[in-house]
Design an enzyme around this catalytic site. Structure first.
Site, PDB file in Angstrom:
ATOM      1  N   LYS A  30       0.855  -1.395   0.004  1.00  0.00           N
ATOM      2  CA  LYS A  30      -0.070  -0.092  -0.085  1.00  0.00           C
ATOM      3  C   LYS A  30       0.879   1.159  -0.064  1.00  0.00           C
ATOM      4  O   LYS A  30       0.430   2.210  -0.209  1.00  0.00           O
ATOM      5  CB  LYS A  30      -0.908   0.139   1.260  1.00  0.00           C
ATOM      6  CG  LYS A  30      -2.156  -1.050   1.060  1.00  0.00           C
ATOM      7  CD  LYS A  30      -2.911  -1.143   2.361  1.00  0.00           C
ATOM      8  CE  LYS A  30      -4.091  -2.147   1.833  1.00  0.00           C
ATOM      9  NZ  LYS A  30      -3.499  -3.467   2.371  1.00  0.00           N
ATOM     10  N   ASP A 106     -11.186  -5.910   1.304  1.00  0.00           N
ATOM     11  CA  ASP A 106     -11.365  -4.652   1.906  1.00  0.00           C
ATOM     12  C   ASP A 106     -11.826  -3.661   1.236  1.00  0.00           C
ATOM     13  O   ASP A 106     -11.345  -2.503   1.174  1.00  0.00           O
ATOM     14  CB  ASP A 106      -9.849  -4.330   2.541  1.00  0.00           C
ATOM     15  CG  ASP A 106      -9.118  -5.450   3.361  1.00  0.00           C
ATOM     16  OD1 ASP A 106      -9.849  -6.222   4.089  1.00  0.00           O
ATOM     17  OD2 ASP A 106      -7.929  -5.541   3.297  1.00  0.00           O
ATOM     18  N   TYR A 149     -13.910 -10.208   0.946  1.00  0.00           N
ATOM     19  CA  TYR A 149     -14.051 -10.718   2.132  1.00  0.00           C
ATOM     20  C   TYR A 149     -15.162 -10.169   3.018  1.00  0.00           C
ATOM     21  O   TYR A 149     -14.860  -8.935   3.646  1.00  0.00           O
ATOM     22  CB  TYR A 149     -12.667 -11.236   2.862  1.00  0.00           C
ATOM     23  CG  TYR A 149     -11.607 -11.899   2.144  1.00  0.00           C
ATOM     24  CD1 TYR A 149     -12.075 -13.144   1.960  1.00  0.00           C
ATOM     25  CD2 TYR A 149     -10.721 -11.223   1.878  1.00  0.00           C
ATOM     26  CE1 TYR A 149     -11.062 -13.882   1.103  1.00  0.00           C
ATOM     27  CE2 TYR A 149      -9.601 -12.050   1.354  1.00  0.00           C
ATOM     28  CZ  TYR A 149      -9.935 -13.400   0.751  1.00  0.00           C
ATOM     29  OH  TYR A 149      -8.817 -14.039   0.076  1.00  0.00           O
ATOM     30  N   ASP A 208      -2.493 -16.338   3.801  1.00  0.00           N
ATOM     31  CA  ASP A 208      -2.272 -16.817   5.104  1.00  0.00           C
ATOM     32  C   ASP A 208      -1.788 -15.610   5.783  1.00  0.00           C
ATOM     33  O   ASP A 208      -0.657 -15.313   5.680  1.00  0.00           O
ATOM     34  CB  ASP A 208      -1.547 -17.778   5.288  1.00  0.00           C
ATOM     35  CG  ASP A 208      -1.559 -18.788   6.643  1.00  0.00           C
ATOM     36  OD1 ASP A 208      -1.933 -18.146   7.528  1.00  0.00           O
ATOM     37  OD2 ASP A 208      -1.057 -19.902   6.693  1.00  0.00           O
ATOM     38  N   ASN A 209      -2.519 -14.965   6.986  1.00  0.00           N
ATOM     39  CA  ASN A 209      -2.136 -13.892   7.636  1.00  0.00           C
ATOM     40  C   ASN A 209      -1.748 -14.312   8.939  1.00  0.00           C
ATOM     41  O   ASN A 209      -1.535 -13.596   9.977  1.00  0.00           O
ATOM     42  CB  ASN A 209      -3.571 -12.983   7.847  1.00  0.00           C
ATOM     43  CG  ASN A 209      -3.672 -12.334   6.684  1.00  0.00           C
ATOM     44  OD1 ASN A 209      -2.965 -11.739   5.974  1.00  0.00           O
ATOM     45  ND2 ASN A 209      -4.949 -12.479   6.329  1.00  0.00           N
ATOM     46  N   ASN A 242       1.500 -13.704   4.418  1.00  0.00           N
ATOM     47  CA  ASN A 242       1.209 -12.234   4.648  1.00  0.00           C
ATOM     48  C   ASN A 242       2.083 -12.251   5.834  1.00  0.00           C
ATOM     49  O   ASN A 242       1.559 -12.323   7.063  1.00  0.00           O
ATOM     50  CB  ASN A 242       0.094 -11.739   4.799  1.00  0.00           C
ATOM     51  CG  ASN A 242       0.063 -10.171   4.807  1.00  0.00           C
ATOM     52  OD1 ASN A 242       1.108  -9.548   4.364  1.00  0.00           O
ATOM     53  ND2 ASN A 242      -0.920  -9.646   5.290  1.00  0.00           N
TER      54      ASN A 242
END
Length: 668
Positions: A30, A106, A149, A208-209, A242
């Site tokens: 970002k 998001d 999501y 995968d966070n 992630n």
């Protein structure tokens, strides 16, 4: 993405990935405004250094995936927006990129009027645009689609979601769908993935966070890749991890991810078992060499090095979102038990079994030793050779060091203070106020962000003043110091050093005076003497390797303290020098019955230690007092600002013992 664009940090990530057998890097930071916020704009010639990163990844056998997030403001039915989207990805393709991702996570799932008229659903709009861009790029072998999501879009369940059903039916079959079962999943099961595979009509790629820490500024995850069996491979098109926001924190997460990936590829049955503990040990072994290696040869100004036991402590204290490491578990379990059973060591527990008293003392000793290890770990990180690791990990180690100092002082105080029956009852009521934070938060169903702060936050909430966030949420100092600090209750042998310290402070601020020369103890007698003589149980000492460098003195009940002073202290001092004690008004003492005084040498570089020292006293006062005040000279702007940031407010001006004094108070 780590560091400034195209920096050495990013190249180091690619090098590590190659060494550990990983094969895919997805670019979607970002911080690159043209990834999300300004997605319509192409890169300028200066920004086309992205080509360097793409080439670097490909030279190491890594698949470079360029991700774009247009979902915040794209108009799906706009031919102009579609043209700009194609132009942007075509430019990146011309830079050498061969794999792409369109991310719609998001974002708000409502559509504008034009899109509502053009498409039958939100999923239809996303799929239509994604399919067209995919064809425009020549149907590249790797093209990822990340859905939105949102609980409402996956209702009533994953298998019955109209949104996911449309994605599965209408998205072209060679486009891979990125999936996250929960935002942060403790475990991933084959059954859960089979349900997703069925509705999407293709194996998903897991985002995968597990090690992502961007939702909590006090948490860091250094533990191994865990809770994902290698058998999941047959139900996946891939897995993207992630990781932590801090580059140096990701050595173990990525190293163990490589071990997990390789274990699933092994044909030998003996080799295919993935064990997180074994993977962690292997990663620690490799990390040790790097941790004690300076960034440039011959440029090491380090005072020492991190031992393997210290690194294991570091990892154990910053483990995983749903699980603490063994050291953190011991820390929290012992603190909880010692609080709950403090009545065993009170003067009123004459019936307590000796073995229970010994158990309390033993667990207290173990707890204090672990707190000391945390303080030493902080010193070793600051004084270590790897300065890059210092800058990335220091805020977390510093935060936990400060919390450990307060907790250690609290347990030392509990072990020494002689409480009466009413005090004991208050403490026990304070302690038995429900489940511990760990029990509530670290359950299987809980999301990790429900409770802020990780181990530091849980220790904080176990303290009587744990809800006073203004005492604990402050940025670390700009200049880290490797001094080893300790906070402990006052001992009678400290009196000489404390008198010397306040005398030194008095000379620096007010200069020498005749009365001071004639009576060298006058400053100590006036500032500290009554507290140390009549109520030393609420006094704490701050010390470093050189000795005492600060103190905080507390008076639990100023009214009764004043009477005791009139009866015993003032008559004893009257022959030495005249006293002008004055009195505080009842209106002040009604709301703020307690008083404190804080002194620290100006050489104290880390001001957070003064805040920690003050917190130790407030922790002790909390159960027996509703408020505390202190008196500050109006010219001492630094002290006024310091206390104001900790929740103290001006209560009185000119009505205290010193005519020009300002009285600040805070409720407990």
């Amino acid at each position: 993405f780590y560091g400034r664009p195209w920096s050495m940090d990013q190249r180091k990530v690619l090098f590590q990935m190659q060494n550990w057998g990983l094969n895919t890097y997805l670019y979607g930071p970002k911080d690159d405004l043209k990834h999300r916020l300004l997605w319509r704009e192409v890169y300028s010639p200066e920004e086309e250094q992205l080509r360097t990163l793409i080439t670097e990844a490909q030279s190491k056998g890594l698949r470079f995936v360029y991700a774009l997030s247009p979902g915040q403001d794209i108009v799906f039915s706009s031919s102009c927006d579609l043209t700009l989207l194609k132009r942007k990805l075509r430019q990146v393709s011309d830079l050498g990129c061969q794999a792409f991702a369109i991310l719609f996570d998001d974002i708000d799932h409502s559509m504008c009027q034009a899109d509502s008229e053009a498409f039958s659903s939100f999923a239809h709009a996303q799929v239509t645009v994604t399919n067209e861009v995919y064809r425009f790029l020549g149907e590249p072998p790797v093209f990822l689609f990340c859905p939105t999501y949102c609980g409402s879009l996956c209702s009533p369940s994953v298998s019955k979601s109209p949104y996911l059903q449309t994605v599965g039916e209408d998205l072209l079959p060679n486009i891979t769908v990125v999936w996250t079962s929960k935002v942060i999943s403790r475990k991933l099961s084959v059954d859960c993935l089979c349900e997703v595979e069925s509705i999407l009509q293709r194996p998903p790629l897991i985002w995968d966070n597990l090690h992502a820490n961007d939702y909590d500024s006090r948490r860091l995850f250094l533990g191994p890749f865990k809770g994902r069996e290698p058998q999941l491979r047959s139900h996946l098109r891939g897995l993207l991890l992630n990781p932590n926001c801090e580059f140096e924190a990701n050595y173990i997460p990525l190293h163990t991810l490589g071990s997990w990936y390789r274990a699933g590829k092994e044909e030998s049955k003996d080799e295919c078992e993935y064990c997180p503990d074994r993977a962690l040990s292997a990663a620690l072994h490799d990390w040790m060499e790097e941790l004690n290696q300076p960034l440039q040869a011959g440029h090491c100004g380090a005072k020492g090095h991190l031992s393997e036991s210290q690194v294991r402590l570091l990892v154990g204290l910053h483990y995983l979102p749903h699980e603490h490491g063994p050291f953190a578990q011991k820390l929290l379990q012992d603190l909880t038990w010692l609080k709950t059973n403090c009545h065993l060591v009170s003067t009123n527990s004459k019936k307590a079994p000796p073995q229970k008293i010994d158990e309390w003392r033993g667990r207290a000793s173990r707890f204090l030793s672990l707190c000391q290890d945390i303080a030493q770990l902080h010193c070793s990180v600051v004084g270590g050779a790897n300065r890059a690791m210092l800058y990335d990990l220091y805020p977390y180690v510093w935060d936990l060091r400060n919390m450990a100092l307060v907790a250690k002082a609290f347990i030392c105080w509990l072990g020494r203070v002689l409480t009466d029956s009413s005090t004991l009852g208050t403490w026990r009521n304070c302690f038995h106020c429900g489940k511990s934070a760990g029990e509530d938060v670290l359950g299987v169903e809980s999301e990790p962000w429900v409770f802020k702060g990780g181990v530091s936050g849980e220790v904080q909430m176990l303290l009587p003043i744990g809800t006073c966030s203004e005492l604990f949420t402050h940025p670390p100092p700009l200049f880290p110091t490797s001094r080893l600090y300790n906070i402990r209750p006052y001992h009678s042998k400290d009196k000489v050093e404390l008198y010397r310290m306040v005398h030194q402070l008095h000379l620096r601020t007010r200069g020498a005076q005749e009365s001071s020369a004639a009576h060298p103890d006058i400053v100590g007698d006036r500032c500290l003497g009554p507290c140390l003589a009549l109520c030393p149980e609420y006094s704490f000492i701050l010390e470093d390797e050189l000795g005492v460098c600060g103190c905080v003195l507390g008076v639990l009940d100023v009214r009764s303290f004043a009477k005791r002073c009139q009866a015993s202290w003032i008559p004893a001092m009257r022959d030495k020098y005249p006293e002008d004690q004055g009195e505080y008004p009842d209106s002040l003492l009604y709301h703020f019955p307690s008083q404190l005084r804080l002194d620290a040498l100006p050489e104290l570089v880390d001001i957070s230690v003064s805040r920690t020292l003050l917190s130790a006293l407030l922790t002790a006062l909390k159960a027996n007092s509703q408020g505390v005040f202190c008196e500050v000279q109006p010219t001492d702007r630094q002290r006024l600002e310091f206390l104001t940031k900790l929740g103290f407010l001006e209560i009185l001006r000119g009505e205290a013992r010193s005519r020009e004094g300002v009285v600040l108070g805070r409720l407990l």
